[in-house]
Design an enzyme around this catalytic site. Structure first.
Site, PDB file in Angstrom:
ATOM      1  N   SER A   1       0.858  -1.191   0.000  1.00  0.00           N
ATOM      2  CA  SER A   1       0.000   0.000   0.000  1.00  0.00           C
ATOM      3  C   SER A   1       0.892   1.238   0.000  1.00  0.00           C
ATOM      4  O   SER A   1       1.649   1.476   0.947  1.00  0.00           O
ATOM      5  CB  SER A   1      -0.884   0.010   1.239  1.00  0.00           C
ATOM      6  OG  SER A   1      -1.406   1.314   1.414  1.00  0.00           O
TER       7      SER A   1
ATOM      8  N   HIS B   1      -1.269  -1.348  -4.251  1.00  0.00           N
ATOM      9  CA  HIS B   1      -2.527  -0.953  -3.601  1.00  0.00           C
ATOM     10  C   HIS B   1      -2.551   0.558  -3.393  1.00  0.00           C
ATOM     11  O   HIS B   1      -1.623   1.135  -2.805  1.00  0.00           O
ATOM     12  CB  HIS B   1      -2.630  -1.685  -2.259  1.00  0.00           C
ATOM     13  CG  HIS B   1      -3.909  -1.494  -1.531  1.00  0.00           C
ATOM     14  ND1 HIS B   1      -5.071  -2.154  -1.880  1.00  0.00           N
ATOM     15  CD2 HIS B   1      -4.223  -0.722  -0.456  1.00  0.00           C
ATOM     16  CE1 HIS B   1      -6.044  -1.798  -1.043  1.00  0.00           C
ATOM     17  NE2 HIS B   1      -5.557  -0.923  -0.181  1.00  0.00           N
TER      18      HIS B   1
ATOM     19  N   ASP C   1      -4.695   3.711  -1.853  1.00  0.00           N
ATOM     20  CA  ASP C   1      -5.757   4.070  -0.913  1.00  0.00           C
ATOM     21  C   ASP C   1      -6.259   5.484  -1.179  1.00  0.00           C
ATOM     22  O   ASP C   1      -5.561   6.457  -0.907  1.00  0.00           O
ATOM     23  CB  ASP C   1      -5.227   3.967   0.525  1.00  0.00           C
ATOM     24  CG  ASP C   1      -5.031   2.525   0.952  1.00  0.00           C
ATOM     25  OD1 ASP C   1      -6.002   1.756   0.890  1.00  0.00           O
ATOM     26  OD2 ASP C   1      -3.897   2.172   1.336  1.00  0.00           O
TER      27      ASP C   1
ATOM     28  N   MET D   1      -8.786   8.376  -0.244  1.00  0.00           N
ATOM     29  CA  MET D   1      -9.589   8.818   0.913  1.00  0.00           C
ATOM     30  C   MET D   1     -10.057  10.250   0.705  1.00  0.00           C
ATOM     31  O   MET D   1      -9.304  11.082   0.191  1.00  0.00           O
ATOM     32  CB  MET D   1      -8.746   8.753   2.188  1.00  0.00           C
ATOM     33  CG  MET D   1      -8.122   7.400   2.446  1.00  0.00           C
ATOM     34  SD  MET D   1      -7.262   7.393   4.027  1.00  0.00           S
ATOM     35  CE  MET D   1      -6.490   5.768   3.972  1.00  0.00           C
TER      36      MET D   1
ATOM     37  N   HIS E   1      -8.389   1.202  -3.936  1.00  0.00           N
ATOM     38  CA  HIS E   1      -9.308   1.028  -2.805  1.00  0.00           C
ATOM     39  C   HIS E   1      -9.966   2.372  -2.538  1.00  0.00           C
ATOM     40  O   HIS E   1      -9.325   3.295  -2.025  1.00  0.00           O
ATOM     41  CB  HIS E   1      -8.480   0.538  -1.600  1.00  0.00           C
ATOM     42  CG  HIS E   1      -9.240   0.410  -0.325  1.00  0.00           C
ATOM     43  ND1 HIS E   1      -8.617   0.132   0.882  1.00  0.00           N
ATOM     44  CD2 HIS E   1     -10.560   0.510  -0.043  1.00  0.00           C
ATOM     45  CE1 HIS E   1      -9.528   0.078   1.846  1.00  0.00           C
ATOM     46  NE2 HIS E   1     -10.715   0.318   1.305  1.00  0.00           N
TER      47      HIS E   1
ATOM     48  N   MET F   1     -12.109   4.816  -0.608  1.00  0.00           N
ATOM     49  CA  MET F   1     -12.728   5.139   0.680  1.00  0.00           C
ATOM     50  C   MET F   1     -13.331   6.529   0.518  1.00  0.00           C
ATOM     51  O   MET F   1     -12.904   7.500   1.143  1.00  0.00           O
ATOM     52  CB  MET F   1     -11.671   5.082   1.794  1.00  0.00           C
ATOM     53  CG  MET F   1     -11.261   3.656   2.140  1.00  0.00           C
ATOM     54  SD  MET F   1      -9.677   3.550   3.021  1.00  0.00           S
ATOM     55  CE  MET F   1      -8.560   3.530   1.621  1.00  0.00           C
TER      56      MET F   1
ATOM     57  N   MET G   1     -11.215  -5.686   5.851  1.00  0.00           N
ATOM     58  CA  MET G   1     -10.432  -4.697   6.594  1.00  0.00           C
ATOM     59  C   MET G   1     -10.112  -5.251   7.980  1.00  0.00           C
ATOM     60  O   MET G   1     -11.020  -5.636   8.728  1.00  0.00           O
ATOM     61  CB  MET G   1     -11.222  -3.389   6.770  1.00  0.00           C
ATOM     62  CG  MET G   1     -11.505  -2.601   5.506  1.00  0.00           C
ATOM     63  SD  MET G   1     -10.064  -2.124   4.528  1.00  0.00           S
ATOM     64  CE  MET G   1      -9.058  -1.255   5.730  1.00  0.00           C
TER      65      MET G   1
ATOM     66  N   ASP H   1      -6.577  -6.327   4.501  1.00  0.00           N
ATOM     67  CA  ASP H   1      -6.006  -4.978   4.476  1.00  0.00           C
ATOM     68  C   ASP H   1      -6.034  -4.335   5.847  1.00  0.00           C
ATOM     69  O   ASP H   1      -7.095  -4.132   6.436  1.00  0.00           O
ATOM     70  CB  ASP H   1      -6.827  -4.112   3.492  1.00  0.00           C
ATOM     71  CG  ASP H   1      -6.207  -2.743   3.264  1.00  0.00           C
ATOM     72  OD1 ASP H   1      -5.024  -2.547   3.586  1.00  0.00           O
ATOM     73  OD2 ASP H   1      -6.928  -1.859   2.745  1.00  0.00           O
TER      74      ASP H   1
HETATM   75  C1  DX5 Z   1      -6.321   1.780   5.587  1.00  0.00           C
HETATM   76  C2  DX5 Z   1      -5.840   1.323   4.239  1.00  0.00           C
HETATM   77  C3  DX5 Z   1      -4.783   0.266   4.246  1.00  0.00           C
HETATM   78  C4  DX5 Z   1      -3.586   0.648   5.056  1.00  0.00           C
HETATM   79  C5  DX5 Z   1      -2.554  -0.409   5.100  1.00  0.00           C
HETATM   80  O1  DX5 Z   1      -7.399   2.627   5.418  1.00  0.00           O
HETATM   81  O2  DX5 Z   1      -6.919   0.815   3.486  1.00  0.00           O
HETATM   82  O3  DX5 Z   1      -4.456  -0.081   2.913  1.00  0.00           O
HETATM   83  O4  DX5 Z   1      -2.981   1.783   4.542  1.00  0.00           O
HETATM   84  O5  DX5 Z   1      -1.478   0.127   5.816  1.00  0.00           O
HETATM   85  P1  DX5 Z   1      -0.856  -0.656   7.053  1.00  0.00           P
HETATM   86  O6  DX5 Z   1      -0.292  -1.898   6.478  1.00  0.00           O
HETATM   87  O7  DX5 Z   1       0.181   0.283   7.567  1.00  0.00           O
HETATM   88  O8  DX5 Z   1      -1.968  -0.915   8.017  1.00  0.00           O
HETATM   89 ZN    ZN Z   2      -6.454  -0.105   1.514  1.00  0.00          ZN
END
Ligand code: DX5
Ligand code: ZN
Length: 221
Positions: free
Chosen positions: A13, A38, A40, A42, A71, A73, A142, A180
């Site tokens: 990620s 990956h 993320d 947000m 991903h 969010m 998650m 994740d």
């Molecule tokens: C959290 C993310 C994950 C996270 C993983 O909202 O979806 O992908 O960043 O990071 P670690 O491995 O540091 O938990």
């Molecule tokens: Zn993620």
């Protein structure tokens, strides 16, 4: 999806990477043996943090041949699916809570020619996905509450992983089961034993001195 390819898949990620050097970081984890990248996304609304949008996905695209595992969010997600697809996402995963019509959202992702995924928060029941399995290419469990990297793995989710493994196998569909959040070399084995076939990890890879060693440590469980 590549059911017979090397499993478990490892998806670093980029949330834990150096944001001033994202292209370089993407190339580094690819060279270190990552299978997917990956990303993320947000919005500061669905989760209490803001990262990046389609422009950054597009900027990263030329830096790696790895599948971009996006991903989302964000809420709503539907108005942005096409933008992420055009930016070069290969997989687009959404949370059921991000919109009222998950079935339609998954159809839209697949109509864009992308792999569609459903992400289950720690409190979201397995039932959120049972009636849309036919539209899932990916299911992501998650093991932290989404929004931040570097949180502690929530072990109560192992039972959910095992339940989903059974459902996927019974359905006989090639759905990749991802985990994740808070994944480390110490708990990777538990996630894999429960039936996960793709481990997502930010901190455990990007905070390690040697990315290749960190990736192999996770893969070995
Ligand atoms: C959290 C993310 C994950 C996270 C993983 O909202 O979806 O992908 O960043 O990071 P670690 O491995 O540091 O938990
Ligand atoms: Zn993620």
């Amino acid at each position: 999806m590549n059911r017979l390819a090397t499993r478990p898949l490892i998806a670093p990620s980029l949330l834990a990477a150096d944001f001033a050097r994202l292209g370089e970081e993407a190339r580094a984890v690819a060279a270190a043996g990552a299978d997917w990248l990956h990303l993320d996304v947000m919005d500061g609304h669905f989760v209490p943090n803001i990262t990046f949008g389609p422009l950054v996905v597009k900027a990263l695209r030329p830096h790696t041949a790895l599948p971009l595992d996006v991903h989302l969010m964000i809420a709503p997600a539907d108005p942005y699916l096409a933008a992420f697809a055009q930016a070069g996402a290969d997989h687009i995963s959404v949370h059921p809570e991000s919109g009222p019509h998950l079935h339609r959202t998954l159809q839209q992702i697949q109509a864009l020619g992308k792999k569609a995924g459903v992400v289950l928060n720690p409190a979201t029941p397995v039932e959120a996905v049972t009636h849309v399995l036919d539209l899932c290419d990916i299911i992501m469990v998650m093991t932290v509450n989404p929004g931040f990297g570097g949180q502690r793995f929530i072990a109560s989710q192992l039972a959910k992983i095992a339940t989903l493994r059974g459902l996927i196998d019974a359905a006989g569909r090639d759905i990749v089961l991802q985990v994740d959040g808070g994944v480390t070399a110490e708990n990777a084995g538990q996630a894999l034993a429960a039936g996960a076939d793709c481990l997502i990890a930010g901190t455990a890879i990007f905070a390690a001195p040697d990315y290749a060693q960190a990736i192999e440590g996770l893969r070995a469980g």
